[in-house]
Design a protein around this motif. Structure first.
Motif, mmCIF file in Angstrom:
data_model
loop_
_atom_site.group_PDB
_atom_site.id
_atom_site.type_symbol
_atom_site.label_atom_id
_atom_site.label_comp_id
_atom_site.label_asym_id
_atom_site.label_seq_id
_atom_site.Cartn_x
_atom_site.Cartn_y
_atom_site.Cartn_z
ATOM 1 N N VAL A 91 0.839 -1.206 0.000
ATOM 2 C CA VAL A 91 0.000 0.000 0.000
ATOM 3 C C VAL A 91 0.873 1.255 0.000
ATOM 4 O O VAL A 91 0.604 2.218 -0.734
ATOM 5 C CB VAL A 91 -0.972 -0.021 1.205
ATOM 6 N N TYR A 92 1.938 1.235 0.798
ATOM 7 C CA TYR A 92 2.870 2.364 0.855
ATOM 8 C C TYR A 92 3.452 2.641 -0.540
ATOM 9 O O TYR A 92 3.453 3.786 -1.011
ATOM 10 C CB TYR A 92 3.979 2.042 1.859
ATOM 11 N N ALA A 93 3.939 1.603 -1.204
ATOM 12 C CA ALA A 93 4.492 1.756 -2.550
ATOM 13 C C ALA A 93 3.438 2.269 -3.527
ATOM 14 O O ALA A 93 3.723 3.103 -4.396
ATOM 15 C CB ALA A 93 5.069 0.434 -3.041
ATOM 16 N N GLY A 94 2.219 1.784 -3.389
ATOM 17 C CA GLY A 94 1.139 2.244 -4.263
ATOM 18 C C GLY A 94 0.860 3.723 -4.107
ATOM 19 O O GLY A 94 0.685 4.447 -5.103
ATOM 20 N N TRP A 95 0.840 4.205 -2.855
ATOM 21 C CA TRP A 95 0.591 5.632 -2.632
ATOM 22 C C TRP A 95 1.750 6.486 -3.141
ATOM 23 O O TRP A 95 1.540 7.586 -3.654
ATOM 24 C CB TRP A 95 0.296 5.931 -1.168
ATOM 25 N N VAL A 96 2.995 5.997 -3.021
ATOM 26 C CA VAL A 96 4.126 6.741 -3.580
ATOM 27 C C VAL A 96 3.910 6.914 -5.080
ATOM 28 O O VAL A 96 4.082 8.014 -5.623
ATOM 29 C CB VAL A 96 5.469 6.037 -3.281
#
Length: 128
Positions: A91-96
């Motif tokens: 999820v973190y990578a997706g938001w980046v």
């Protein structure tokens, strides 16, 4: 300028420039259509013009907060609540990816997405 950033979050036209292939709003919910064919309907939870935009997003709560900076820019804070620990890194990578695409759209009127159904997040490509 928070109003410019907010317009990308609040409007269908804005969301479709950085976030989803289609993103119309109906009755307080955004119908996100992604390049991999997935559709998610997220309810808008709270909206304060040019300041806050909160919504249900994949069964979690996403809060965008906008503040003007002294140099006519915008500080955007994103908080995503309710993410299971085992999904945090993805999820973190997706938001980046989403936020970098938003910045490119706002600052340079450039769409960084590839729009290729064969090269999506599902196939391990960084593309929102």
């Amino acid at each position: 300028m928070p109003e410019k950033v907010f317009a990308y979050l609040e409007t269908q036209e804005g969301r479709e420039k950085f976030w989803a292939e289609k993103a119309p709003e109906h009755e307080g919910a955004i119908h996100f259509h992604f390049s991999n064919g997935h559709v998610y309907v997220g309810k808008i939870i709270h909206m304060e013009k040019d300041k806050e935009f909160h919504l249900d997003y994949f069964n979690s709560k996403v809060k965008f907060t906008l503040k003007a900076t002294k140099d006519n820019g915008t500080d955007l804070t994103l908080v995503n609540e309710g993410i299971p620990d085992d999904e945090y890194l993805e999820v973190y990578a997706g938001w980046v990816s989403v936020l970098l695409t938003l910045k490119a759209a706002i600052d340079h009127d450039c769409d960084l997405r590839n729009h290729d159904r064969a090269r999506t997040w599902n196939q391990k490509f960084v593309d929102n």
